[in-house]
Design a protein around this motif. Structure first.
Motif, PDB file in Angstrom:
ATOM      1  N   ILE A  18       0.803  -1.227   0.000  1.00  0.00           N
ATOM      2  CA  ILE A  18       0.000   0.000   0.000  1.00  0.00           C
ATOM      3  C   ILE A  18       0.837   1.280   0.000  1.00  0.00           C
ATOM      4  CG2 ILE A  18      -1.992  -1.085   1.099  1.00  0.00           C
ATOM      5  CD1 ILE A  18      -1.145   0.207   3.720  1.00  0.00           C
ATOM      6  N   ILE A  19       2.132   1.151   0.179  1.00  0.00           N
ATOM      7  CA  ILE A  19       3.004   2.328   0.255  1.00  0.00           C
ATOM      8  C   ILE A  19       4.055   2.237  -0.845  1.00  0.00           C
ATOM      9  CG2 ILE A  19       4.757   3.466   1.671  1.00  0.00           C
ATOM     10  CD1 ILE A  19       3.172   2.680   4.111  1.00  0.00           C
ATOM     11  N   ASP A  20       4.399   3.349  -1.425  1.00  0.00           N
ATOM     12  CA  ASP A  20       5.417   3.399  -2.474  1.00  0.00           C
ATOM     13  C   ASP A  20       6.809   3.385  -1.833  1.00  0.00           C
ATOM     14  OD1 ASP A  20       6.820   3.732  -4.817  1.00  0.00           O
ATOM     15  OD2 ASP A  20       6.345   5.871  -4.996  1.00  0.00           O
ATOM     16  N   LEU A  21       7.230   2.212  -1.377  1.00  0.00           N
ATOM     17  CA  LEU A  21       8.507   2.093  -0.672  1.00  0.00           C
ATOM     18  C   LEU A  21       9.721   2.536  -1.492  1.00  0.00           C
ATOM     19  CD1 LEU A  21       7.833  -1.221   1.224  1.00  0.00           C
ATOM     20  CD2 LEU A  21       8.144   1.029   2.226  1.00  0.00           C
ATOM     21  N   PRO A  22       9.805   2.201  -2.781  1.00  0.00           N
ATOM     22  CA  PRO A  22      10.988   2.638  -3.542  1.00  0.00           C
ATOM     23  C   PRO A  22      11.149   4.156  -3.634  1.00  0.00           C
ATOM     24  CG  PRO A  22       9.887   0.855  -4.692  1.00  0.00           C
ATOM     25  CD  PRO A  22       8.979   1.272  -3.560  1.00  0.00           C
ATOM     26  N   SER A  23      10.119   4.899  -3.292  1.00  0.00           N
ATOM     27  CA  SER A  23      10.245   6.359  -3.354  1.00  0.00           C
ATOM     28  C   SER A  23      11.010   6.932  -2.170  1.00  0.00           C
ATOM     29  CB  SER A  23       8.866   7.012  -3.448  1.00  0.00           C
ATOM     30  OG  SER A  23       8.171   6.915  -2.218  1.00  0.00           O
ATOM     31  N   PHE A  24      11.165   6.153  -1.076  1.00  0.00           N
ATOM     32  CA  PHE A  24      11.881   6.702   0.078  1.00  0.00           C
ATOM     33  C   PHE A  24      12.762   5.696   0.808  1.00  0.00           C
ATOM     34  CE2 PHE A  24       8.044   5.045   1.911  1.00  0.00           C
ATOM     35  CZ  PHE A  24       8.367   4.657   3.212  1.00  0.00           C
ATOM     36  N   VAL A  25      12.807   4.452   0.346  1.00  0.00           N
ATOM     37  CA  VAL A  25      13.652   3.425   0.965  1.00  0.00           C
ATOM     38  C   VAL A  25      14.630   2.913  -0.085  1.00  0.00           C
ATOM     39  CG1 VAL A  25      13.690   1.126   2.009  1.00  0.00           C
ATOM     40  CG2 VAL A  25      11.840   2.704   2.554  1.00  0.00           C
ATOM     41  N   ARG A  51       9.005  11.886   4.372  1.00  0.00           N
ATOM     42  CA  ARG A  51       8.087  12.735   5.139  1.00  0.00           C
ATOM     43  C   ARG A  51       6.638  12.545   4.684  1.00  0.00           C
ATOM     44  NH1 ARG A  51      11.945  16.419   3.617  1.00  0.00           N
ATOM     45  NH2 ARG A  51      13.634  16.504   5.100  1.00  0.00           N
ATOM     46  N   VAL A  52       6.448  12.300   3.396  1.00  0.00           N
ATOM     47  CA  VAL A  52       5.097  12.066   2.870  1.00  0.00           C
ATOM     48  C   VAL A  52       4.507  10.786   3.460  1.00  0.00           C
ATOM     49  CG1 VAL A  52       3.809  11.471   0.782  1.00  0.00           C
ATOM     50  CG2 VAL A  52       5.480  13.336   0.725  1.00  0.00           C
ATOM     51  N   TRP A  53       5.316   9.740   3.575  1.00  0.00           N
ATOM     52  CA  TRP A  53       4.818   8.420   3.983  1.00  0.00           C
ATOM     53  C   TRP A  53       4.998   8.124   5.471  1.00  0.00           C
ATOM     54  CZ3 TRP A  53       1.720   6.091   0.784  1.00  0.00           C
ATOM     55  CH2 TRP A  53       1.850   6.298  -0.580  1.00  0.00           C
ATOM     56  N   ARG A  54       5.653   8.969   6.234  1.00  0.00           N
ATOM     57  CA  ARG A  54       6.013   8.640   7.614  1.00  0.00           C
ATOM     58  C   ARG A  54       4.831   8.350   8.529  1.00  0.00           C
ATOM     59  NH1 ARG A  54       8.520  14.450   9.127  1.00  0.00           N
ATOM     60  NH2 ARG A  54       6.673  15.671   8.651  1.00  0.00           N
ATOM     61  N   GLU A  84      -4.479   7.445   7.998  1.00  0.00           N
ATOM     62  CA  GLU A  84      -3.157   7.079   7.504  1.00  0.00           C
ATOM     63  C   GLU A  84      -2.243   6.788   8.682  1.00  0.00           C
ATOM     64  OE1 GLU A  84      -1.822  10.250   4.978  1.00  0.00           O
ATOM     65  OE2 GLU A  84      -3.422   9.918   3.530  1.00  0.00           O
ATOM     66  N   ASN A  85      -2.292   5.540   9.154  1.00  0.00           N
ATOM     67  CA  ASN A  85      -1.468   5.119  10.276  1.00  0.00           C
ATOM     68  C   ASN A  85      -1.173   3.628  10.154  1.00  0.00           C
ATOM     69  OD1 ASN A  85      -3.543   3.538  11.855  1.00  0.00           O
ATOM     70  ND2 ASN A  85      -4.560   5.536  11.817  1.00  0.00           N
ATOM     71  N   ALA A  86      -0.299   3.125  10.998  1.00  0.00           N
ATOM     72  CA  ALA A  86       0.138   1.729  10.903  1.00  0.00           C
ATOM     73  C   ALA A  86      -1.013   0.755  11.126  1.00  0.00           C
ATOM     74  CB  ALA A  86       1.259   1.472  11.904  1.00  0.00           C
ATOM     75  N   PHE A  87      -1.914   1.067  12.034  1.00  0.00           N
ATOM     76  CA  PHE A  87      -3.055   0.173  12.282  1.00  0.00           C
ATOM     77  C   PHE A  87      -3.926   0.065  11.031  1.00  0.00           C
ATOM     78  CE2 PHE A  87      -7.469  -0.495  13.583  1.00  0.00           C
ATOM     79  CZ  PHE A  87      -7.339  -1.722  14.224  1.00  0.00           C
ATOM     80  N   GLU A  88      -4.234   1.204  10.418  1.00  0.00           N
ATOM     81  CA  GLU A  88      -5.044   1.193   9.196  1.00  0.00           C
ATOM     82  C   GLU A  88      -4.331   0.448   8.069  1.00  0.00           C
ATOM     83  OE1 GLU A  88      -8.186   2.145   8.614  1.00  0.00           O
ATOM     84  OE2 GLU A  88      -8.352   2.566  10.739  1.00  0.00           O
ATOM     85  N   ALA A  89      -3.021   0.605   7.986  1.00  0.00           N
ATOM     86  CA  ALA A  89      -2.264  -0.114   6.957  1.00  0.00           C
ATOM     87  C   ALA A  89      -2.382  -1.621   7.161  1.00  0.00           C
ATOM     88  CB  ALA A  89      -0.801   0.319   6.993  1.00  0.00           C
ATOM     89  N   MET A  90      -2.241  -2.073   8.397  1.00  0.00           N
ATOM     90  CA  MET A  90      -2.384  -3.511   8.675  1.00  0.00           C
ATOM     91  C   MET A  90      -3.785  -3.999   8.354  1.00  0.00           C
ATOM     92  SD  MET A  90      -0.132  -4.312  12.063  1.00  0.00           S
ATOM     93  CE  MET A  90      -1.025  -3.191  13.098  1.00  0.00           C
ATOM     94  N   MET A  91      -4.789  -3.221   8.684  1.00  0.00           N
ATOM     95  CA  MET A  91      -6.172  -3.631   8.402  1.00  0.00           C
ATOM     96  C   MET A  91      -6.412  -3.724   6.896  1.00  0.00           C
ATOM     97  SD  MET A  91      -7.215  -4.330  11.302  1.00  0.00           S
ATOM     98  CE  MET A  91      -8.893  -4.753  10.915  1.00  0.00           C
ATOM     99  N   ARG A  92      -5.856  -2.815   6.114  1.00  0.00           N
ATOM    100  CA  ARG A  92      -5.999  -2.875   4.652  1.00  0.00           C
ATOM    101  C   ARG A  92      -5.344  -4.138   4.089  1.00  0.00           C
ATOM    102  NH1 ARG A  92      -4.932   3.140   2.123  1.00  0.00           N
ATOM    103  NH2 ARG A  92      -6.484   4.228   3.376  1.00  0.00           N
ATOM    104  N   ILE A  93      -4.163  -4.440   4.595  1.00  0.00           N
ATOM    105  CA  ILE A  93      -3.457  -5.631   4.119  1.00  0.00           C
ATOM    106  C   ILE A  93      -4.222  -6.888   4.495  1.00  0.00           C
ATOM    107  CG2 ILE A  93      -1.363  -7.018   4.424  1.00  0.00           C
ATOM    108  CD1 ILE A  93       0.115  -4.268   4.710  1.00  0.00           C
TER     109      ILE A  93
END
Length: 136
Positions: A18-25, A51-54, A84-93
């Motif tokens: 759900i996150i564009d990791l190659p843009s900042f990692v 900063r956009v994805w933090r 937009e938080n870690a809990f919501e990201a886990m729920m989406r996955i």
């Protein structure tokens, strides 16, 4: 400000779906010469995207902790923290991995389904009455 660097070939990064990791990692094998050659402007771009994805890596405070307080630094940095938080990201996955079944949200049975239920309950009632009858 930093740029996450993962020096591994086989590590799966969190929230990659759900996150564009190659843009900042930067994920690179254990070869430091390449990392040392990255320009400052490229690193700045990575930091900007970080900063956009933090906020996706922040676990939000409990509602009772923020209900009566005025906005703090976290809420200023992450104004969309509720969505937009870690809990919501886990729920989406997890929602995307949930097994789909055509029977999950449907009820079905024979055409005389209600009659069958009534008959089963009558049999259960007779069995219960028979078990409670005193022996002669």
């Amino acid at each position: 400000n930093c740029v996450p660097v993962v020096l591994s070939d086989f590590w799966e990064l969190p929230f990659e779906s759900i996150i564009d990791l190659p843009s900042f990692v930067i994920k690179w094998p254990m070869e430091m010469a390449y990392l040392e050659s990255i320009s400052d402007s490229t690193l700045e771009q990575y930091m900007d995207m970080g900063r956009v994805w933090r906020c996706w890596y922040v676990y939000p405070p409990l509602l009772h902790e923020i209900a009566s307080k005025s906005p703090d630094e976290l809420q200023e940095l992450c104004p969309e923290l509720e969505r937009e938080n870690a809990f919501e990201a886990m729920m989406r996955i997890l929602a995307s991995k949930m097994r789909r079944s055509w029977t999950m949200t449907r009820y079905f049975g024979p055409q005389n389904f209600e009659d069958m239920i009534r008959r089963v309950r009558e049999v259960e009632a007779k069995e219960t009455e028979g078990a409670q009858a005193p022996e002669a």
